[in-house]
Motif scaffolding. Structure first.
Motif, PDB file in Angstrom:
ATOM      1  N   MET A   1       0.820  -1.201   0.000  1.00 45.54           N
ATOM      2  CA  MET A   1       0.000   0.000   0.000  1.00 45.54           C
ATOM      3  C   MET A   1       0.860   1.259   0.000  1.00 45.54           C
ATOM      4  N   LEU A   2       1.931   1.218   0.784  1.00 47.71           N
ATOM      5  CA  LEU A   2       2.679   2.464   0.935  1.00 47.71           C
ATOM      6  C   LEU A   2       4.032   2.429   0.237  1.00 47.71           C
ATOM      7  N   HIS A   3       3.966   2.196  -1.016  1.00 48.64           N
ATOM      8  CA  HIS A   3       5.221   2.217  -1.756  1.00 48.64           C
ATOM      9  C   HIS A   3       5.153   3.283  -2.812  1.00 48.64           C
ATOM     10  N   ALA A   4       4.613   4.412  -2.381  1.00 55.88           N
ATOM     11  CA  ALA A   4       4.342   5.479  -3.336  1.00 55.88           C
ATOM     12  C   ALA A   4       5.597   5.865  -4.107  1.00 55.88           C
TER      13      ALA A   4
ATOM     14  N   SER B   1      -1.503   6.936  -9.177  1.00 54.84           N
ATOM     15  CA  SER B   1      -2.815   6.457  -9.606  1.00 54.84           C
ATOM     16  C   SER B   1      -2.681   5.550 -10.819  1.00 54.84           C
ATOM     17  N   LEU B   2      -1.723   5.855 -11.667  1.00 61.88           N
ATOM     18  CA  LEU B   2      -1.490   5.021 -12.847  1.00 61.88           C
ATOM     19  C   LEU B   2      -1.003   3.640 -12.422  1.00 61.88           C
ATOM     20  N   PHE B   3      -0.121   3.652 -11.446  1.00 63.96           N
ATOM     21  CA  PHE B   3       0.411   2.401 -10.920  1.00 63.96           C
ATOM     22  C   PHE B   3      -0.724   1.552 -10.339  1.00 63.96           C
ATOM     23  N   ASP B   4      -1.576   2.197  -9.536  1.00 62.63           N
ATOM     24  CA  ASP B   4      -2.692   1.465  -8.930  1.00 62.63           C
ATOM     25  C   ASP B   4      -3.619   0.894  -9.994  1.00 62.63           C
TER      26      ASP B   4
ATOM     27  N   CYS C   1       2.583 -13.887  -9.795  1.00 64.74           N
ATOM     28  CA  CYS C   1       3.654 -13.852  -8.803  1.00 64.74           C
ATOM     29  C   CYS C   1       4.430 -12.531  -8.908  1.00 64.74           C
ATOM     30  N   GLU C   2       4.716 -12.116 -10.135  1.00 66.89           N
ATOM     31  CA  GLU C   2       5.433 -10.843 -10.330  1.00 66.89           C
ATOM     32  C   GLU C   2       4.574  -9.679  -9.842  1.00 66.89           C
ATOM     33  N   MET C   3       3.276  -9.768 -10.094  1.00 72.93           N
ATOM     34  CA  MET C   3       2.372  -8.698  -9.669  1.00 72.93           C
ATOM     35  C   MET C   3       2.363  -8.585  -8.139  1.00 72.93           C
ATOM     36  N   GLU C   4       2.414  -9.756  -7.482  1.00 73.44           N
ATOM     37  CA  GLU C   4       2.443  -9.743  -6.017  1.00 73.44           C
ATOM     38  C   GLU C   4       3.687  -9.018  -5.526  1.00 73.44           C
ATOM     39  N   LYS C   5       4.824  -9.319  -6.198  1.00 73.40           N
ATOM     40  CA  LYS C   5       6.080  -8.655  -5.833  1.00 73.40           C
ATOM     41  C   LYS C   5       5.931  -7.150  -6.000  1.00 73.40           C
ATOM     42  N   ILE C   6       5.363  -6.765  -7.135  1.00 78.08           N
ATOM     43  CA  ILE C   6       5.224  -5.339  -7.424  1.00 78.08           C
ATOM     44  C   ILE C   6       4.350  -4.669  -6.372  1.00 78.08           C
ATOM     45  N   LYS C   7       3.259  -5.365  -6.026  1.00 78.72           N
ATOM     46  CA  LYS C   7       2.332  -4.799  -5.054  1.00 78.72           C
ATOM     47  C   LYS C   7       3.006  -4.567  -3.710  1.00 78.72           C
TER      48      LYS C   7
ATOM     49  N   ILE D   1     -16.272   4.160 -10.951  1.00 84.95           N
ATOM     50  CA  ILE D   1     -14.897   4.604 -10.814  1.00 84.95           C
ATOM     51  C   ILE D   1     -14.171   3.631  -9.907  1.00 84.95           C
ATOM     52  N   ASN D   2     -12.869   3.557 -10.063  1.00 88.21           N
ATOM     53  CA  ASN D   2     -12.087   2.691  -9.190  1.00 88.21           C
ATOM     54  C   ASN D   2     -11.500   3.537  -8.061  1.00 88.21           C
ATOM     55  N   VAL D   3     -11.633   3.050  -6.857  1.00 92.80           N
ATOM     56  CA  VAL D   3     -11.119   3.795  -5.710  1.00 92.80           C
ATOM     57  C   VAL D   3     -10.177   2.902  -4.923  1.00 92.80           C
ATOM     58  N   ASN D   4      -9.097   3.474  -4.479  1.00 90.57           N
ATOM     59  CA  ASN D   4      -8.160   2.748  -3.656  1.00 90.57           C
ATOM     60  C   ASN D   4      -8.815   2.326  -2.340  1.00 90.57           C
TER      61      ASN D   4
END
Lengths: 714, 120
Positions: free
Chosen positions: A1-4, A25-28, A121-127, A329-332
């Motif tokens: 969450m906090l890897h801005a 926001s693009l990343f999210d 798996c890569e997405m999990e790492k990125i997240k 809309i998508n919201v975090n």
């Protein structure tokens, strides 16, 4: 969450965005959309695998989704994801472009699922903010090998184009790739050229280094030149047919010779306006310089028929089709969590104002009116925020298809999954906690529950086993039931195992069926002698209960030997705000979740009993219940120690019931659940408390952990 | 201010293009997630330029381009393509696309392309 910072660095790296918010926001959105795409793709694969071939719609969809993932990942510079997605896209491109029935699909689902697992798996790492450094080369090679094999096999087959396919290729509306046709060529009449008063020019253009698709850009230039000139020749001449022409153009540039009435200044201006040109050289050449009878290559005219009658605009706008306006809309989720917290604080603040001790005894009619209005709005706001956080269980349920597939494939069992009520909704955070337990339960069903095919046939059961996932609302709870038609639980086996592991604290003859079944939830319990890859390590059921209890839910089992087992998970609709009953012991206040309370009553002296060991009990309608003195359990000083002076609250969980003895009931109230502060949790072993909450008068009330008091957790 | 309609099935791509263009002084008048909606929105908004993805559900970018050109022969459509789609881009150019950009694109590429087309 906090890897801005990390997110922004990534996003900025790609498209050099100025604002951190934009990058984030693009990343999210990338994470959100790619995850959704992965889920959707997995579902398509699983659905089609059952049919053992792929419908053309599915092929197009898989191709499109992989194309999207590839593009987005490339933009975010996750090259490993992009390259794996690209390879799968290639594979489906081949499948799409060739007659489907001739292609061997056997390994396709596995290849795609393996690729999806890699990407996931890569997405999990990125997240989580870890560098996505997975090496996709192995999968890429595997897919490439499979693709090559399919191509070879396809070519070995007699190449008689089926009528349908021939039609497809000729069908202009078909979405399939149009097969490249050679540019139309015609012999030029040299005499005609020399007779003309037009000038002949030769242009040599060099593209910018990273403009990409140089051959197409050259093609585009020819198209544009054709609008004012006659193109005589261009080099390389095979720009659309030869895959290498792009790299040739990159190195040596692109040459085009054309004849036009325009003067050199106009032509120079034309070239300087072209995009992505590093430089261009232009010279006028005499007609006789043309080294050989030229082949005039006429590219097909672009369809830009300006003389074509335009449709009247009015006509078009009266069209009843109106484009749908985006209503979602998508919201975090973090923002929703924050909003929920704030609403929680507001509920408390409202109570603090309305129930303020300073107001006691005052006749304030207008204040009461206003506070009623405030309460109405606060409740509505609370309901609305909660409804925003509600998501259907469908996503979690759909994931189970994959779990089933993998299990069945490896264990050689044939089981079908039935899903009921997947539209049922619950709080997003609760659903997140449901995924792991459900996975364990489904695995257990297939591994331990469903019998082998031979056994099923022998017991007159259908060959195919059945696991049902069902969800439905029950008041303020959601029930999720995992049911199988397998062999059911063996009571004796469970008891024997529990005895062996020293888990029995009661004579087995006194235990009810559900008490026996509940033994399997005790950590370390496992009856399966054959530990498989999937389950049977005695950790699964433990994970189930701990995860579910974390969100204030409970698990119960019902089973009939030989017929099947049903495990029911009860989870609250929402976590943050619960209905609670406030009680007082000494100077302290406690809250019991109303849902666990069966009744409260003043005892009669004759109902109170004490057994020879000194255990206190009470008879209620002929049933005997243990008494828990709250002041003793929690070590609180109080003057009310005589049963007849206080009140009893009967609480129940997992079919275990006890009567709690407290000084008095304060009243029912919606409370906002807060976890105990870390400094308390870390320094003391807290038993019997699930959290705390703020009351309207500013006081703190501790929320009781019903499971602990009913003895289940001791 | 040049008005732009973004047609792409990926919300991520739409946002990426939108952010870059807004930063560079373009006005985004609409977004569409497939060719059919893209065509409908073109009729509604009549943007100066359209950025059109190629691979989309319902109606592909090529078909949407053809529809739009039929409705407005002067429409300025830029195809958003990816490596491996050369033949489709070629078809798009034949069908009247003004230019194309290749994913993953650079900010200056998309801005240059749209600027030069808007000026035509």
């Amino acid at each position: 969450m906090l890897h801005a910072g990390y997110k922004c660095e990534l996003a900025k790296g790609v498209i050099a965005l100025a604002s951190d918010n934009i990058g984030e926001s693009l990343f999210d959105l990338f994470i959100f959309e790619t995850s959704q795409n992965i889920e959707q793709l997995e579902q398509i694969i699983l659905d089609n695998e059952k049919e053992s071939s792929f419908a053309s719609d599915a092929i197009n969809e898989i191709f499109r989704i992989m194309h999207t993932i590839k593009g987005s990942a490339a933009m975010m510079m996750f090259d490993n994801i992009s390259s794996v997605a690209h390879k799968v896209e290639d594979l489906f491109y081949f499948i799409r472009e060739h007659s489907a029935e001739k292609i061997d699909y056997n390994d396709v689902p596995d290849l795609v699922l393996e690729s999806l697992d890699f990407i996931r798996c890569e997405m999990e790492k990125i997240k989580t903010g870890i560098t996505a450094d997975g090496d996709g080369a192995a999968i890429v090679t595997k897919i490439a090998a499979s693709l090559k094999q399919k191509k070879d096999k396809y070519q070995d087959q007699p190449q008689i184009m089926p009528e349908k396919e021939a039609n497809d290729v000729n069908n202009a509306n078909d979405q399939k790739l149009i097969i490249d046709k050679k540019p139309k060529k015609r012999k030029a009449n040299r005499e005609k050229i020399t007779e003309d008063n037009k000038n002949t020019y030769k242009a040599h253009v060099y593209f910018e280094e990273d403009c990409q698709m140089e051959s197409l850009r050259s093609f585009d230039i020819i198209n544009k030149i054709y609008q004012f000139a006659e193109v005589i020749e261009y080099k390389p001449g095979d720009i659309m047919e030869n895959d290498n022409s792009a790299s040739i153009i990159r190195e040596r540039g692109f040459e085009v010779t054309f004849k036009t009435a325009q003067n050199i200044t106009d032509i120079d201006e034309f070239f300087s306006k072209l995009l992505f040109l590093r430089k261009h050289l232009l010279k006028e050449i005499a007609a006789f310089d043309l080294h050989q009878p030229a082949e005039v290559v006429t590219p097909e005219m672009p369809i830009e028929n300006k003389t074509e009658e335009k449709q009247p605009v009015a006509n078009a706008t009266t069209d009843t089709h109106t484009a749908p306006i985006a209503t979602m809309i998508n919201v975090n989720v973090a923002k929703l969590d924050k909003l929920m917290d704030l609403v929680g604080e507001m509920v408390i603040s409202e109570a603090m104002v309305v129930e303020n001790p300073d107001l006691k005894g005052l006749e304030i009619e207008n204040f009461k009116k206003a506070s009623r209005q405030l309460h109405k709005i606060t409740s509505e706001l609370q309901d609305t925020v909660m409804s925003i956080r509600m998501v259907p269980l469908a996503d979690v349920f759909q994931k189970m298809h994959r779990v089933m597939r993998d299990m069945c494939k490896k264990l050689g069992k044939d089981v079908k999954l039935e899903i009921i009520g997947e539209d049922t909704e619950a709080d997003k955070n609760i659903i997140t906690h449901l995924s792991d337990p459900l996975m364990h339960l489904v695995r257990n069903c297939i591994d331990h529950g469903i019998e082998s095919e031979e056994d099923r046939v022998r017991n007159n059961k259908p060959k195919t086993g059945k696991v049902t996932l069902e969800a439905r609302n029950a008041g303020n709870d959601v029930l999720v039931i995992v049911r199988d038609d397998g062999m059911g639980l063996d009571k004796n086996k469970i008891l024997a195992k529990a005895k062996e592991n020293g888990l029995l604290n009661k004579d087995s003859s006194e235990m009810s069926d559900s008490e026996v079944y509940n033994l399997i939830f005790i950590p370390g319990f496992s009856t399966n002698d054959n530990i498989t890859e999937f389950s049977g390590r005695g950790v699964g059921m433990d994970v189930v209960t701990s995860n579910i209890e974390e969100v204030g839910g409970s698990v119960s089992i019902d089973s009939t030997q030989g017929v099947g087992t049903a495990i029911t998970i009860k989870i609250p609709l929402t976590l943050a705000i619960i209905d609670g009953m406030n009680i007082q012991v000494g100077d302290s206040l406690y809250t019991i979740p109303t849902i666990s309370i069966k009744e409260s009553f003043f005892p009669k002296q004759q109902d109170l009993l004490t057994d020879p060991d000194g255990n206190e009990m009470i008879m209620v309608r002929g049933q005997c219940y243990a008494i828990v003195r709250l002041h003793q359990c929690l070590n609180v000083k109080t003057e009310v120690t005589d049963f007849t002076q206080g009140i009893f609250i009967m609480i129940e969980q997992y079919e275990k019931t006890v009567c709690i003895f407290a000084d008095e009931l304060i009243g029912q109230q919606q409370v906002v659940v807060k976890t105990l502060p870390k400094y308390i949790k870390n320094n003391y072993k807290i038993n019997g408390l699930a959290g705390c909450t703020l009351l309207g008068n500013g006081g703190i009330s501790l929320i009781l952990d019903v499971g602990w008091f009913t003895g289940y957790k001791k | 201010m040049t008005s732009v309609l973004i047609v792409d099935d990926a919300a991520f791509m739409r946002m990426a293009i939108r952010k870059v263009l807004e930063k560079n002084g373009f006005e985004i008048v609409g977004e569409a997630e497939n060719g059919e909606i893209g065509y409908q929105k073109y009729i509604q908004c009549k943007p100066d330029v359209v950025t059109m993805d190629i691979t989309m559900p319902e109606m592909t970018g090529i078909d949407a381009l053809k529809q739009i050109k039929k409705f407005d022969a002067d429409a300025k459509v830029v195809m958003v393509s990816a490596m491996g789609q050369e033949s489709l881009v070629r078809e798009a150019i034949m069908s009247g696309a003004k230019s194309f950009i290749v994913k993953p694109y650079k900010e200056e590429h998309i801005v240059q392309t749209l600027n030069s087309i808007a000026m035509q």
